[in-house]
Motif scaffolding. Structure first.
Motif, mmCIF file in Angstrom:
data_model
loop_
_atom_site.group_PDB
_atom_site.id
_atom_site.type_symbol
_atom_site.label_atom_id
_atom_site.label_comp_id
_atom_site.label_asym_id
_atom_site.label_seq_id
_atom_site.Cartn_x
_atom_site.Cartn_y
_atom_site.Cartn_z
ATOM 1 N N THR A 347 -0.329 -11.167 -1.964
ATOM 2 C CA THR A 347 0.260 -11.115 -3.297
ATOM 3 C C THR A 347 1.766 -11.295 -3.176
ATOM 4 O OG1 THR A 347 -1.477 -9.636 -4.102
ATOM 5 C CG2 THR A 347 0.570 -9.730 -5.379
ATOM 6 N N LYS A 350 7.994 -9.321 -6.140
ATOM 7 C CA LYS A 350 8.916 -9.666 -7.235
ATOM 8 C C LYS A 350 10.093 -10.498 -6.755
ATOM 9 C CE LYS A 350 7.784 -5.534 -9.944
ATOM 10 N NZ LYS A 350 8.316 -4.297 -10.570
ATOM 11 N N GLY A 369 4.050 -12.230 -8.287
ATOM 12 C CA GLY A 369 2.919 -11.451 -8.759
ATOM 13 C C GLY A 369 1.583 -12.144 -8.626
#
Length: 470
Positions: A347, A350, A369
């Motif tokens: 993943t 940010k 994200g």
């Protein structure tokens, strides 16, 4: 005391006994002085052992249950471990359990779900299916099995070459004290060995070293049939087969039927190849000096002996029978390279960074994200391709590189790390200085006369005796 009061007292006593049983189990693990690691070790040990409850039943408890009891005791004390008196009584009447046991003994093939349906039809209600399963486990009824007729297996052979390859690994002799392993793939129809590789480890890297050249040279099979060894269940192999359109089939655990051809080939290897290079103690003889030589000799044996000899089952030489189906389509080099890359999902943070085995990479900020797939060469983690929903999303630029190869991508011969050294030989320096000092001194005996100090003593003390100072 009335009967109702006696029943209530019995329920209270049983509830207290259950609370005490729970406390005795968790008292050591609930010690506040323990660290999380120490407490986790105690809880795992408790969960792995059977325990006898207040009713005399042998029960096993999950880690989740033990952690919940510890949390209740810390928050509310001992009373939180004592169940409600109403809940402490068995909710299922004993006669229902007796009927369920009788139904199971009558027909051991009946499952808990089937017995639940019979009880519901007979009594109008039934305990939960899981309740019946626990009762069967506790009373040992799960060990009952219906009589099983011995299975009969017919002989199977693929209809044409490259329809199915069977793969397996053979534990071989040693080279310089290191055990070797042979990965091999056999064509089920022709018995030809389409791929093979000796290595020092039974892992995915050595498996790829056997399978990739086989696909490049022999074509793509419809099926690959393997067992459940760690190398064969690795996600890498599943991805490679999916990319090339190969259906990967694993045999059922404990049922080796179907791999008889590769096992028979391994017996031939041990009887004709390994026996010629292995000494009595299992160590490879002097002819084999390294793994490259072993692979070269094995290739020569397979191509000149095994492939050309008439097979007793098919009546043809393995390679001649395999060539009956030629030519076979082979994958394009780019497709093969893509199939043998590894991939992992991560993943994106940010800050548009992804982590992979201690390394960090910068990706497109638009992927913040998102769950992405990182595709890479296991031996080179400096270059990663990024995929999103199967589509290309650019490359991952190295931001912090601590590891250059995947942890599973171990080289065949581990690199020898040179021992750091300054290059200073202290004793050599001392010896050199000593020799220089000796060379700098004047050897008067070599010139045929005495030094001045010797002449002084000779004149002052002709007899060579030095008088006492007094």
């Amino acid at each position: 005391m009335s009967k109702a009061d006696e029943e209530e007292k019995a329920r209270l006593e049983r509830a207290q006994a259950i609370g005490l049983f729970r406390y005795m189990l968790i008292r050591e693990a609930a010690d506040p002085s323990l660290t999380s690691r120490q407490r986790g070790a105690l809880v795992r040990k408790l969960a792995a052992e059977p325990h006898t409850d207040p009713d005399g039943r042998v029960v096993r408890l999950t880690r989740w249950t033990l952690d919940r009891w510890i949390a209740l005791w810390r928050r509310e004390g001992f009373d939180a471990l004592v169940p409600s008196p109403r809940q402490s009584q068995p909710r299922t009447p004993p006669e229902v359990f007796e009927l369920a046991s009788a139904l199971k003994k009558e027909n051991p093939a009946r499952s808990a779900a089937q017995i639940q349906r019979i009880l519901r039809a007979q009594l109008g209600w039934s305990p939960d299916e899981r309740t019946l399963q626990r009762m069967f486990i506790r009373t040992g009824l799960t060990a009952l099995h219906a009589p099983i007729e011995p299975a009969a297996f017919g002989r199977f052979e693929a209809g044409h070459p490259n329809e199915m390859w069977t793969g397996d690994a053979l534990h071989g002799p040693r080279i310089d004290g290191r055990k070797t392993y042979l990965f091999a793939f056999i064509d089920d129809h022709s018995r030809a060995i389409v791929g093979h590789r000796w290595g020092f480890a039974e892992d995915t890297v050595r498996l790829a070293a056997a399978l990739r050249p086989a696909l490049a040279a022999r074509g793509i099979p419809q099926y690959i049939y393997v067992d459940n060894g760690s190398a064969f269940v690795d996600s890498w192999l599943l991805r490679a087969c999916a990319k090339l359109g190969i259906k990967l089939i694993h045999s059922q655990p404990g049922r080796p039927q179907g791999r008889g051809k590769i096992e028979r080939f391994f017996r031939t290897v041990n009887g004709e190849f390994t026996v010629e290079i292995a000494a009595g103690d299992g160590e490879v003889g002097r002819r084999i000096t390294d793994l490259a030589e072993m692979n070269r000799l094995f290739t020569a044996w397979v191509e000149t002996v095994y492939h050309r000899r008439t097979h007793s089952e098919t009546g043809m030489a393995p390679m001649a029978r395999w060539m009956e189906g030629a030519p076979f389509p082979v994958p394009a080099p780019g497709d093969l390279a893509e199939a043998f890359r590894w991939s992992e999902h991560r993943t994106v943070s940010k800050t548009a960074l992804v982590s992979l085995h201690g390394n960090r990479y910068q990706v497109d900020p638009a992927l913040n994200g998102r769950r992405v797939e990182l595709v890479f060469d296991p031996f080179d983690l400096s270059f990663l391709r990024v995929r999103v929903d199967g589509g290309d999303a650019g490359t991952a630029l190295p931001f912090q590189i601590n590891r250059h190869a995947h942890p599973k991508a171990r080289p065949e011969i581990p690199a020898q790390t040179p021992k750091p050294t300054t290059g200073i030989d202290y004793l050599g320096l001392v010896d050199r200085h000593h020799r220089e000092d000796l060379a700098a001194r004047v050897n008067y005996a070599a010139f045929g006369y005495d030094p001045p100090e010797a002449q002084f003593f000779d004149e002052a003390f002709p007899d060579g005796r030095i008088p006492d100072p007094e």
